[in-house]
Design an enzyme around this catalytic site. Sequence first.
Site, PDB file in Angstrom:
ATOM      1  N   ILE A  17       0.850  -1.205   0.000  1.00 20.86           N
ATOM      2  CA  ILE A  17       0.000   0.000   0.000  1.00 20.86           C
ATOM      3  C   ILE A  17       0.882   1.251   0.000  1.00 20.86           C
ATOM      4  O   ILE A  17       0.606   2.227  -0.713  1.00 20.86           O
ATOM      5  CB  ILE A  17      -0.982  -0.007   1.195  1.00 20.86           C
ATOM      6  CG1 ILE A  17      -1.872  -1.262   1.133  1.00 20.86           C
ATOM      7  CG2 ILE A  17      -1.851   1.252   1.198  1.00 20.86           C
ATOM      8  CD1 ILE A  17      -2.745  -1.499   2.361  1.00 20.86           C
ATOM      9  N   ARG A  69      -3.609   1.437  11.570  1.00 16.38           N
ATOM     10  CA  ARG A  69      -4.329   1.072  12.795  1.00 16.38           C
ATOM     11  C   ARG A  69      -4.132   2.192  13.807  1.00 16.38           C
ATOM     12  O   ARG A  69      -3.043   2.790  13.895  1.00 16.38           O
ATOM     13  CB  ARG A  69      -3.792  -0.223  13.391  1.00 16.38           C
ATOM     14  CG  ARG A  69      -4.149  -1.484  12.626  1.00 16.38           C
ATOM     15  CD  ARG A  69      -5.642  -1.816  12.676  1.00 16.38           C
ATOM     16  NE  ARG A  69      -5.961  -3.071  11.999  1.00 16.38           N
ATOM     17  CZ  ARG A  69      -6.265  -3.200  10.718  1.00 16.38           C
ATOM     18  NH1 ARG A  69      -6.291  -2.141   9.922  1.00 16.38           N
ATOM     19  NH2 ARG A  69      -6.564  -4.387  10.209  1.00 16.38           N
ATOM     20  N   GLU A 128     -12.576   1.523  18.089  1.00 12.22           N
ATOM     21  CA  GLU A 128     -13.512   1.739  16.988  1.00 12.22           C
ATOM     22  C   GLU A 128     -14.814   1.026  17.298  1.00 12.22           C
ATOM     23  O   GLU A 128     -14.782  -0.095  17.792  1.00 12.22           O
ATOM     24  CB  GLU A 128     -12.913   1.201  15.676  1.00 12.22           C
ATOM     25  CG  GLU A 128     -11.650   1.974  15.291  1.00 12.22           C
ATOM     26  CD  GLU A 128     -11.025   1.526  13.968  1.00 12.22           C
ATOM     27  OE1 GLU A 128     -11.567   0.608  13.332  1.00 12.22           O
ATOM     28  OE2 GLU A 128     -10.007   2.105  13.581  1.00 12.22           O
ATOM     29  N   HIS A 177     -12.901   4.000   9.198  1.00 12.90           N
ATOM     30  CA  HIS A 177     -12.135   2.814   8.789  1.00 12.90           C
ATOM     31  C   HIS A 177     -12.671   2.249   7.458  1.00 12.90           C
ATOM     32  O   HIS A 177     -13.157   1.113   7.405  1.00 12.90           O
ATOM     33  CB  HIS A 177     -12.149   1.749   9.894  1.00 12.90           C
ATOM     34  CG  HIS A 177     -10.996   0.787   9.792  1.00 12.90           C
ATOM     35  ND1 HIS A 177     -10.424   0.186  10.889  1.00 12.90           N
ATOM     36  CD2 HIS A 177     -10.293   0.324   8.723  1.00 12.90           C
ATOM     37  CE1 HIS A 177      -9.441  -0.610  10.489  1.00 12.90           C
ATOM     38  NE2 HIS A 177      -9.350  -0.543   9.173  1.00 12.90           N
TER      39      HIS A 177
HETATM   40  C1  GLV Z   1      -8.301  -3.104   7.005  1.00 15.11           C
HETATM   41  O1  GLV Z   1      -7.969  -2.281   7.803  1.00 15.11           O
HETATM   42  C2  GLV Z   1      -7.545  -4.271   6.732  1.00 15.11           C
HETATM   43  O2  GLV Z   1      -6.605  -4.586   7.478  1.00 15.11           O
HETATM   44  O3  GLV Z   1      -7.875  -4.964   5.754  1.00 15.11           O
END
Ligand code: GLV
Length: 322
Positions: free
Chosen positions: A158, A238, A267, A286
């Site tokens: 990512i 996170r 959360e 989220h």
């Molecule tokens: C989302 O936060 C994931 O870990 O897929």
Amino acid sequence: MKPKIYVTRKLPDVIISYLSNECEVRMWDKEDEPVPPEILAEEIEEVDGLLCLLTETIDERLLGKGRNLKVVSNMAVGYNNIDIQAAKSKGVQVTNTPGVLTETTADLTFGLLIATARRFEESINYVKEGKWKTWSPMGLTGQDIFGATLGIIGMGDIGEAVASRAKGFKMNVLYHNRKRKIAAEETLGAAYRELDDLLTESDFVVVLTPYTPQTHDLISYKELALMKPTSILINTSRGGIVNEEALYQALLEKKIYAAGLDVFEQEPVSLTHPLLQLPNVTALPHIGSASVTTRMKMAKLAAFNLLEALQHRTPPNLVVTV
Ligand code: GLV
């Protein structure tokens, strides 16, 4: 006899039919409400496999109740909700859903970065609350993205996908990672920095590292104080990686300019949480991977991982091998 599985949230019918062909499926039949822990504790006693979400805490106690449990398939890339050591010692395989959500999460991360820098939430409210009376020279001004310096903490898939978006904005990309990524340096022009240097030099700091005991409170007051007063912190990983009290303090003291948060320590975040009271905090619930296509892919992959394990093949996304 078909193996028994429990699915901790209502998933699309097509996924449940796919699982039902091979398994006896029980499911928590609500979409917007997590399974109560005591129900999960009862259900796990009977099953061979569990398909769960990041909202479920799969700890040693719970794993201990799974007499026949062979696999826990998490429908998420992060698996900090699962006690990996306990799973390993009980001989339970654990899988996650990497890859399929990379681009969608990078889109959201970059979107949140732009929204925070350019004060989308305040601006939207300004229009909707009838505060827009005239065009104003310095009204609702934010920070530029084009040509700015982006610091990525956690250069996994990512992180790299965010860096490739940043190239389109002619950003200067820095990164910090446990291991240097020479390929990313070459293909994305990203430069490695020690954490403190990255914090000092960046206009945007994006947190994307996995949440582990080592990254708990990785960004606390000392780290935030190193950042520029015009800089912006984005967290789409996170909540526990950024110390929220420290972040609140740093924002109050204008050590940094703003924060964009898709994740929180607790959360859902409480409406009375101090960070939500600040105008320069853009908060999302989220939703990093929340596109229709990607969530379907995640559900399918979680189901596939589960079935592979139950049918004695190696699931493609094992994080705990036994
Ligand atoms: C989302 O936060 C994931 O870990 O897929």
